[in-house]
Scaffold this motif. Structure first.
Motif: not given
Length: 134
Positions: A16-17, A21, A24, A70-71, A103-106, A109
């Motif tokens: 993901n990192n 953007s 997503i 969604s982030k 909480n995408i990116g963490k 989720v």
């Protein structure tokens, strides 16, 4: 609405990192696959030819999902849109399940499953795309 916390693997978080953007949605599909594999290691996946995002085949059943990522750390209806007539028709007829991953990116989720006409309705609104002038 049914929601479930889910911890993604270190490998998926690392992948993901590396994403832009704008990707997503693609990443949300990969999270969904990992989630379904955690429920059934033998789960199989297909990408439909048009519209919806994922067909999950597991334990003698097949389900169609429209997946939205969604982030944002929490679920919000205001930021949730369905694009495309096919997706609209499949959701409205209850052939497809709406799955929202927040909480995408963490690593932690939340996966939300929404049922049409129980958790939400669909309202048509006009949308326009902005393009750079040549």
């Amino acid at each position: 609405m049914k929601s479930e916390p889910f911890k993604i693997s270190d490998k998926l978080l690392e992948d993901n990192n590396k994403l832009d953007s704008n990707e997503i949605g693609k990443y949300a599909i990969e999270i969904a696959k990992e989630y379904f594999r955690s429920k059934d290691i033998d789960a199989q996946f297909e990408i439909p030819r048009k519209g919806e995002d994922l067909i999950v085949k597991s334990k003698n059943e097949s389900k169609l999902y429209e997946i939205k990522g969604s982030k944002m750390p929490e679920f919000r209806f205001k930021q949730l849109y369905i694009s495309g007539q096919s997706s609209f028709e499949k959701i409205e007829s209850k052939e497809a399940i709406l799955m929202r991953i927040v909480n995408i990116g963490k690593q932690d989720v939340t996966i939300c499953f929404l049922e049409y006409d129980k958790d939400f309705i669909l309202e048509k609104v006009p949308r326009w795309i902005i393009k750079k002038k040549k």
